[in-house]
Design an enzyme around this catalytic site. Structure first.
Site, PDB file in Angstrom:
ATOM      1  N   CYS A   1       7.346  -9.444  12.213  1.00 52.12           N
ATOM      2  CA  CYS A   1       8.424  -8.898  11.381  1.00 52.12           C
ATOM      3  C   CYS A   1       9.367  -8.042  12.235  1.00 52.12           C
ATOM      4  CB  CYS A   1       7.865  -8.153  10.174  1.00 52.12           C
ATOM      5  SG  CYS A   1       9.061  -8.128   8.838  1.00 52.12           S
TER       6      CYS A   1
ATOM      7  N   HIS B   1       4.553 -12.152   7.779  1.00 55.01           N
ATOM      8  CA  HIS B   1       3.347 -11.388   8.148  1.00 55.01           C
ATOM      9  C   HIS B   1       2.114 -12.275   8.009  1.00 55.01           C
ATOM     10  CE1 HIS B   1       5.070  -7.211   7.960  1.00 55.01           C
ATOM     11  NE2 HIS B   1       5.982  -7.853   7.261  1.00 55.01           N
TER      12      HIS B   1
ATOM     13  N   GLU C   1      -0.728 -11.729   8.977  1.00 50.58           N
ATOM     14  CA  GLU C   1      -1.949 -10.917   8.804  1.00 50.58           C
ATOM     15  C   GLU C   1      -2.368 -10.790   7.345  1.00 50.58           C
ATOM     16  OE1 GLU C   1       1.025  -9.794   9.612  1.00 50.58           O
ATOM     17  OE2 GLU C   1       1.399  -7.750   8.880  1.00 50.58           O
TER      18      GLU C   1
HETATM   19  N1  GLN Z   1      12.710  -3.305   8.983  1.00 52.71           N
HETATM   20  C1  GLN Z   1      12.739  -4.733   9.095  1.00 52.71           C
HETATM   21  C2  GLN Z   1      13.394  -5.386   7.887  1.00 52.71           C
HETATM   22  O1  GLN Z   1      13.524  -4.791   6.851  1.00 52.71           O
HETATM   23  C3  GLN Z   1      11.363  -5.292   9.322  1.00 52.71           C
HETATM   24  C4  GLN Z   1      10.407  -5.058   8.193  1.00 52.71           C
HETATM   25  C5  GLN Z   1       8.962  -5.208   8.569  1.00 52.71           C
HETATM   26  O2  GLN Z   1       8.599  -5.160   9.746  1.00 52.71           O
HETATM   27  N2  GLN Z   1       8.120  -5.367   7.566  1.00 52.71           N
HETATM   28  O3  GLN Z   1      13.771  -6.530   7.951  1.00 52.71           O
END
Ligand code: GLN
Length: 540
Positions: free
Chosen positions: A382, A508, A510
């Site tokens: 992410c 994600h 995970e």
């Molecule tokens: N801050 C980034 C976004 O909003 C990544 C979010 C995250 O890592 N969950 O896209």
């Protein structure tokens, strides 16, 4: 069969591992062929934990249906492979909101709306609702917090009423703490007795007591607790510290926790539990003799629960590669270009953690640069993936001021930009791109090979995305966009085929890695790390 309800409460102190006990019990009942679900009530007023930072409540977990949930739901899924949803994670805030909405609609017209019965009825409705779907033999409900907290009182009152209404179909399991006093060399049961008294004063008689302890509790002590607490001696069970949470189901089974629940609820012991697959995992966990050293670069590394799902996914993947995971925390604010080599060169692989906001970004970029230049197996998740893109833009494409508009709104090269669908969003709660979406993986890519599939569904939690305007420039220079959403074209995965393992995912992975079904990308990453390490990782 008619649904049975198991209520799990905690006493004495928090953090005793109610989530692990709930998950272990669910695992045992599932292994006997019962259909089970677990839900968690959290006694705070936030509608969900999505607006809490990790200092407050650890990781925010995300369900497939896009609910930002308590991290215990991660344990539930990892132990059971049950897909949880919005109905499995409920807060005081959600309950109050539902009641207040009903009041405004006029559903209670003419009545004074009160905690009892309106709030408690709403809590009961959310518990019984799961049973009424007809999908479950057992609904396990974990009540967050500790007995005696003002916040959990309405939940416990709802449990008291339900126990009365459901009779034998309800079980109360209370988890308490038995401290060991070093100076006296003694285990002490007094806090447990007090905690049970407190529960009884609310009107709940526990059926099963699970005593959390660092030392084996002698039988005579269990009998004493049983006598003081009106609980059958065989229903006093110990939960002793284990080297891994994944041992807990077996520890509970040895003490017949599943049999007890079946007996108390008058349920036929219809199957012998089948723990073959689970035990095979635990055996590999025990028998691994070499380690794999993975660095985790994040700004919350000092918090044990902030990256819970990543840690567990790594443990699972390492186990399936017959390695012991050694997780090396690298604080994102403490790494820079001059110390990156020193901090990273002894590792076998590096994870760049997810996150929000500017703090720690410079360190993540320094770590990524070193990893890319030194062909370290690297996995960006992410924000970690977004940082891989920014680093590549700055140091390979020569776009020195490239950034995400999250960090620098006025950047001349917005290689990561706010998603179109987010531009009119003003409220913060539950408004990100959340939950599972499809991703199509490019032929010949490392990720496609890892998954062995061309379409995967993974979970998301973000507002920003790879800016498609720059795609060709990145691809020509060697950072390939190898995963995209089939409907919108949003870039989900980037990788550098010229390096041994260098992958970033907007999603994600995970959140969907479980003991019995570890996520293929984590396995592929650990394999690459093992290869990188050579053979010098035997545990002395
Ligand atoms: N801050 C980034 C976004 O909003 C990544 C979010 C995250 O890592 N969950 O896209």
């Amino acid at each position: 069969m008619e649904t049975r309800y198991i209520f799990i409460t905690g006493g004495v102190v928090s953090s005793l591992g109610k989530g692990i006990i709930s998950s272990s019990l669910a695992r045992l009942l599932l292994s006997r062929g019962f259909k089970v679900t677990i839900q968690k009530f959290d006694p705070y007023l936030n509608i969900d934990p999505g607006t809490l930072n990790p200092y407050e409540h650890g990781e925010c977990y995300v369900t497939a249906d896009g609910h930002e949930a308590d991290l215990d739901l991660g344990h539930y899924e990892r132990f059971t492979d049950i897909r949880t949803s919005r109905a499995n994670s409920i807060t005081t805030g959600r309950i109050y909101q539902a009641v207040i909405d009903k009041e405004r609609r006029g559903d209670y017209l003419g009545k004074t709306v009160q905690i009892i019965p309106h709030i408690t009825d709403e809590i009961k409705r959310n518990i019984v609702f799961l049973g009424e779907t007809g999908d479950f033999d057992f609904v396990i409900t974990e009540i967050g917090g500790t007995v005696g907290d003002i916040e959990s009182t309405p939940f416990l009152e709802a449990v008291r009423q339900l126990k009365w209404e459901l009779g034998r179909r309800a079980v109360s399991l209370h988890l308490t703490y038995v401290p060991y006093l070093k100076a006296a060399k003694e285990l002490k049961t007094k806090p447990t007795q007090h905690s049970v008294k407190q529960l009884q004063s609310i009107g709940i008689q526990p059926d099963i007591l699970v005593l959390r302890t660092e030392k084996t509790i002698p039988e005579s002590m269990k009998e004493k607790v049983a006598r003081f607490c009106n609980v059958a001696p065989q229903a006093v069970i110990q939960s002793i510290d284990a080297s891994s949470i994944y041992h807990v189901p077996a520890l509970m089974h040895e003490q017949h926790l599943d049999d007890l629940v079946l007996d108390i609820t008058g349920t036929e012991h219809r199957n012998k539990p089948d723990h073959t697959a689970w035990n095979a995992f635990v055996r590999r966990l025990e028998e691994a003799r070499s380690k794999v050293r993975i660095g985790l670069v994040g700004k919350y590394v000092e918090l044990q629960d902030a990256y819970k799902s990543i840690n567990e996914s790594l443990i699972q993947a390492a186990t399936y590669c017959d390695r012991v995971l050694e997780l090396v925390d690298i604080h994102a604010e403490k790494i820079n270009d001059s110390n990156a080599g020193e901090l990273l060169s002894g590792l076998d692989g590096v994870i760049i953690a997810p996150g929000f906001g500017k703090r720690g970004i410079a360190g993540k970029l320094a770590a990524i640069k070193w990893c890319r230049e030194n062909d370290m197996p690297t996995f960006g998740i992410c924000l970690g993936m977004q940082c891989m893109v920014i680093e590549f833009a700055r140091n390979v494409l020569g776009l020195t001021d490239a950034d995400s508009t999250e960090m620098t709104p006025e950047t001349p090269d917005n290689v990561i930009d706010l998603m179109e669908s987010q531009k009119n969003v003003t409220e913060k709660g539950g408004t990100m791109r959340l939950g599972a979406y499809e991703c199509r993986l490019a032929e010949g890519s490392r990720v496609r090979e890892a998954y062995g599939a061309d379409i995967v569904r993974e979970r998301h939690r973000h507002r920003y995305e790879f800016n498609g305007k720059y795609r060709t420039r990145f691809e020509e220079a060697g950072l390939k966009c190898v995963g995209e959403n089939p409907d919108t074209g949003l870039v989900e995965v980037v990788e550098m085929p010229s390096l041994s393992w260098y992958v970033g995912t907007q999603y994600h992975p995970e959140y969907q890695s479980t003991v019995l079904n570890p996520n293929p990308l984590f396995i592929s990453f650990i394999k690459a790390a093992v290869k990188h390490s050579g053979s010098n990782n035997a545990i002395k």
